[in-house]
Design an enzyme around this catalytic site. Sequence first.
Site, short mmCIF file in Angstrom:
data_model
loop_
_atom_site.label_atom_id
_atom_site.label_comp_id
_atom_site.label_asym_id
_atom_site.label_seq_id
_atom_site.Cartn_x
_atom_site.Cartn_y
_atom_site.Cartn_z
CB ALA A 64 -0.22 -2.99 1.18
N GLY A 109 4.94 -2.01 -1.28
CA GLY A 109 5.63 -2.59 -0.11
C GLY A 109 6.70 -3.59 -0.51
CD GLU A 112 7.02 1.19 0.88
OE1 GLU A 112 6.86 2.42 1.03
OE2 GLU A 112 6.17 0.37 1.26
CD GLU A 132 3.01 2.48 -2.69
OE1 GLU A 132 3.51 2.96 -3.74
OE2 GLU A 132 3.65 1.70 -1.94
N1 COA Z 1 -3.14 -7.09 -3.02
C1 COA Z 1 -4.03 -8.09 -3.07
N2 COA Z 1 -4.12 -8.94 -4.10
C2 COA Z 1 -3.27 -8.74 -5.12
C3 COA Z 1 -2.33 -7.72 -5.14
C4 COA Z 1 -2.28 -6.87 -4.01
N3 COA Z 1 -1.38 -5.89 -3.92
N4 COA Z 1 -1.65 -7.77 -6.29
C5 COA Z 1 -2.15 -8.81 -6.97
N5 COA Z 1 -3.13 -9.40 -6.28
C6 COA Z 1 -3.93 -10.57 -6.66
C7 COA Z 1 -4.97 -10.21 -7.73
O1 COA Z 1 -6.12 -9.67 -7.13
C8 COA Z 1 -5.19 -11.56 -8.37
O2 COA Z 1 -6.00 -12.38 -7.57
P1 COA Z 1 -7.59 -12.63 -7.94
O3 COA Z 1 -7.58 -13.09 -9.34
O4 COA Z 1 -7.98 -13.67 -6.95
O5 COA Z 1 -8.25 -11.33 -7.73
C9 COA Z 1 -3.81 -12.21 -8.32
O6 COA Z 1 -3.10 -11.53 -7.30
C10 COA Z 1 -3.05 -12.07 -9.61
O7 COA Z 1 -3.01 -10.69 -9.97
P2 COA Z 1 -3.49 -10.09 -11.38
O8 COA Z 1 -3.87 -8.68 -11.18
O9 COA Z 1 -4.52 -11.00 -11.97
O10 COA Z 1 -2.15 -10.21 -12.21
P3 COA Z 1 -1.65 -9.28 -13.40
O11 COA Z 1 -0.42 -9.91 -13.93
O12 COA Z 1 -2.78 -9.03 -14.34
O13 COA Z 1 -1.28 -7.88 -12.73
C11 COA Z 1 -0.22 -6.43 -11.09
C12 COA Z 1 -0.22 -7.82 -11.80
C13 COA Z 1 0.84 -6.49 -10.03
C14 COA Z 1 0.09 -5.36 -12.11
C15 COA Z 1 -1.61 -6.17 -10.49
O14 COA Z 1 -1.99 -7.31 -9.74
C16 COA Z 1 -1.60 -4.99 -9.54
O15 COA Z 1 -1.64 -3.85 -9.98
N6 COA Z 1 -1.56 -5.25 -8.20
C17 COA Z 1 -1.61 -4.23 -7.20
C18 COA Z 1 -0.24 -3.64 -7.00
C19 COA Z 1 -0.30 -2.47 -6.04
O16 COA Z 1 -1.01 -1.51 -6.24
N7 COA Z 1 0.48 -2.57 -4.97
C20 COA Z 1 0.62 -1.53 -3.99
C21 COA Z 1 -0.42 -1.63 -2.97
S1 COA Z 1 -0.29 -0.31 -1.79
#
Ligand code: COA
Length: 259
Positions: A64, A109, A112, A132
């Site tokens: 999400a 998601g 999922e 999450e």
């Molecule tokens: N929602 C919104 N934006 C997201 C996202 C999410 N779930 N996951 C990644 N992004 C965005 C980041 O904010 C970043 O954009 P920005 O630089 O403009 O802020 C871009 O995608 C790249 O992500 P980044 O975090 O820089 O890459 P990374 O390789 O360092 O880390 C993850 C990758 C997936 C580990 C990390 O992005 C993350 O933990 N994301 C959230 C995952 C999550 O919790 N999902 C469940 C949500 S309920």
Amino acid sequence: MSMSVEIRKEDGILWVKFNRPEALNAINEDLVKGLRRAIESAREDKEVRMMVLTGEGRAFCAGADVKMFAKIDAYKAREIIEDLGKALEDLEDLEIPVIAAVNGLALGGGCEIAMACDIILASDRAVFGQPEINLGIIPGAGGTQRLARIVGWKKAMELCLTGDRIDAREAEKIGLVNRVVQHEKLIEEVKILAEKLKAKSPKALMLVKQSVNRGFKRSLKDGIEYERDLFALSFASKDAEEGIRAFVEKRAPKFGTRE
Ligand code: COA
């Protein structure tokens, strides 16, 4: 039109690509809308024999959109998750096979969505998880439910409690993905699978999906009775007549199209 999902039809495959690479294909309302539209086209367009979900860039889908979550209340969040949840049920109910071609990160998601597909092919770069818990919330579109049914109660519990990410090989080991393939060969492998499935009876494919998916939610006894009914339905079809005759005549069967 959804800007977040690219839909393309080719050789009987509906390719559905999450296309917000700058946000690692995070799920917003527009992406859910695109997914629903794709399901609708797969339902209506009888030339489509298989649907493939994949992602642009280094993610399949990072879950999400957390930036969106920061701006909405629990009522709105529930509405979006419910929309996604219904789309995932529709995916399971679709009469054609749905393949997840997991090209990279499949978190929250994203994991999922993959779990609602019939077969999961994963690139060796894929990563799975239900993170999450790290946001102080819990999965809302099957993460605690489908996951437990796929990998077992305790493994699902561990993944959801810790929020730990696992790589493609680990996911294969616990039965979360069907097969891991070399990243560069992912699309080629999907096409090989499509050719295999295209040669089968569309009706029998549909009945297998129904029997496995609905039977899974019943007791073994009810599931077996349900299967027997669907078996008889398949037996009464033109495709069964052709399939059985072709075997006896020692030739390849020529099954019908989707009706
Ligand atoms: N929602 C919104 N934006 C997201 C996202 C999410 N779930 N996951 C990644 N992004 C965005 C980041 O904010 C970043 O954009 P920005 O630089 O403009 O802020 C871009 O995608 C790249 O992500 P980044 O975090 O820089 O890459 P990374 O390789 O360092 O880390 C993850 C990758 C997936 C580990 C990390 O992005 C993350 O933990 N994301 C959230 C995952 C999550 O919790 N999902 C469940 C949500 S309920």
